[in-house]
Design an enzyme around this catalytic site. Structure first.
Site, mmCIF file in Angstrom:
data_model
loop_
_atom_site.group_PDB
_atom_site.id
_atom_site.type_symbol
_atom_site.label_atom_id
_atom_site.label_comp_id
_atom_site.label_asym_id
_atom_site.label_seq_id
_atom_site.Cartn_x
_atom_site.Cartn_y
_atom_site.Cartn_z
ATOM 1 N N GLU A 183 6.865 -2.024 30.255
ATOM 2 C CA GLU A 183 7.819 -1.148 29.052
ATOM 3 C C GLU A 183 7.258 0.569 29.951
ATOM 4 O O GLU A 183 8.485 0.651 28.973
ATOM 5 C CB GLU A 183 7.687 -1.110 27.653
ATOM 6 C CG GLU A 183 5.827 -0.903 27.455
ATOM 7 C CD GLU A 183 5.135 -1.820 27.415
ATOM 8 O OE1 GLU A 183 5.377 -2.267 28.309
ATOM 9 O OE2 GLU A 183 3.923 -1.241 26.723
ATOM 10 N N CYS B 231 -0.823 -6.870 26.988
ATOM 11 C CA CYS B 231 -1.869 -5.807 27.167
ATOM 12 C C CYS B 231 -2.874 -6.280 26.163
ATOM 13 O O CYS B 231 -2.879 -7.442 25.961
ATOM 14 C CB CYS B 231 -1.884 -4.995 27.640
ATOM 15 S SG CYS B 231 -3.326 -4.062 28.094
ATOM 16 N N HIS C 135 1.668 -3.499 31.047
ATOM 17 C CA HIS C 135 2.716 -2.394 30.064
ATOM 18 C C HIS C 135 4.315 -2.840 31.109
ATOM 19 O O HIS C 135 5.037 -1.321 32.120
ATOM 20 C CB HIS C 135 2.649 -1.538 29.989
ATOM 21 C CG HIS C 135 1.429 -1.949 29.316
ATOM 22 N ND1 HIS C 135 1.471 -1.392 27.451
ATOM 23 C CD2 HIS C 135 -0.503 -1.953 29.440
ATOM 24 C CE1 HIS C 135 0.009 -1.011 26.635
ATOM 25 N NE2 HIS C 135 -1.066 -1.716 28.136
HETATM 26 N N1 GLN Z 1 -8.028 -2.526 25.948
HETATM 27 C C1 GLN Z 1 -7.324 -2.866 24.944
HETATM 28 C C2 GLN Z 1 -8.252 -3.781 23.891
HETATM 29 O O1 GLN Z 1 -9.504 -4.746 24.339
HETATM 30 C C3 GLN Z 1 -6.102 -3.191 25.131
HETATM 31 C C4 GLN Z 1 -5.008 -2.352 25.932
HETATM 32 C C5 GLN Z 1 -3.627 -2.259 26.095
HETATM 33 O O2 GLN Z 1 -3.049 -3.005 25.301
HETATM 34 N N2 GLN Z 1 -3.179 -0.943 26.586
HETATM 35 O O3 GLN Z 1 -7.132 -4.675 22.736
#
Ligand code: GLN
Length: 189
Positions: free
Chosen positions: A167, A76, A165
């Site tokens: 995890e 992410c 994610h």
């Molecule tokens: N929206 C976050 C970003 O732009 C990422 C979201 C996340 O890691 N769950 O960095």
């Protein structure tokens, strides 16, 4: 073999637990000097802009050197950090993976969701939280998992990035895949 989990912010502890369940020795990396002690790194989810602020210029340079040399798995916000091109808004990336990533690409209504995707052609649960979308995959970057028509886990060499994610799901396959990459093994499942 020691695996670092970047522990500046975000959900680093869930990664630590999962890696320990898979018998890896885990180091929580709070200072970039610790990068010298580890064989691979996980960059967790969180807020990529905050990661950049907390790293500062010097930390960013050290991390950039590391991710170009050693196995790294970004999830992410970690995926956003590893990219060459970041949009919505534009942001500096470490440039370890030639991909274009759009932050918060699913809009407010679909901010967070659990969906089924395919990992190496097998069904797998995927948890998305304010997830980015990989809009362009550069040459030599392999798509390892998809959700609908979107690439959601990509790899080049020993650099791996997921927009979801792993995890947070009760499934160890993706972390095992990363550990196998580090150890130069074929996936062991
Ligand atoms: N929206 C976050 C970003 O732009 C990422 C979201 C996340 O890691 N769950 O960095």
């Amino acid at each position: 073999m020691k695996i670092g989990v970047l522990a500046l912010q975000g959900d680093f502890d869930a990664h630590r637990r999962r890696l320990e369940e898979l018998s890896a020795e885990v180091v929580l990396v709070k200072k970039t000097e610790q990068l010298n002690e580890i064989d691979g790194l996980v960059i967790p989810g969180g807020e990529s802009g905050t990661f950049l602020k907390l790293l500062g210029e010097d930390g960013f340079t050290k991390l950039k050197d590391f991710v170009r040399a050693k196995p790294t798995f970004g999830t992410c916000a970690g995926c956003i950090l590893l990219a060459t091109d970041v949009e919505n808004p534009k942001q500096t990336g470490l440039g370890a993976l030639d991909i274009t990533v759009r932050r918060n690409a699913y809009g407010r209504q679909k901010d967070s969701s659990i969906r089924e995707g395919r990992f190496l052609n097998e069904p797998i649960e995927m948890v998305f939280i304010r997830a980015p979308k990989i809009e362009r995959v550069g040459e030599g970057v392999e798509v390892i998992a998809t959700e609908g028509n979107d690439p959601v886990l990509v790899r080049r060499g020993k650099t791996l990035a997921a927009t979801f994610h792993p995890e947070l799901s009760d499934d160890w396959r993706i972390h095992q895949y990363f550990l196998d990459l580090i150890e130069n093994n074929r996936p062991s499942y």
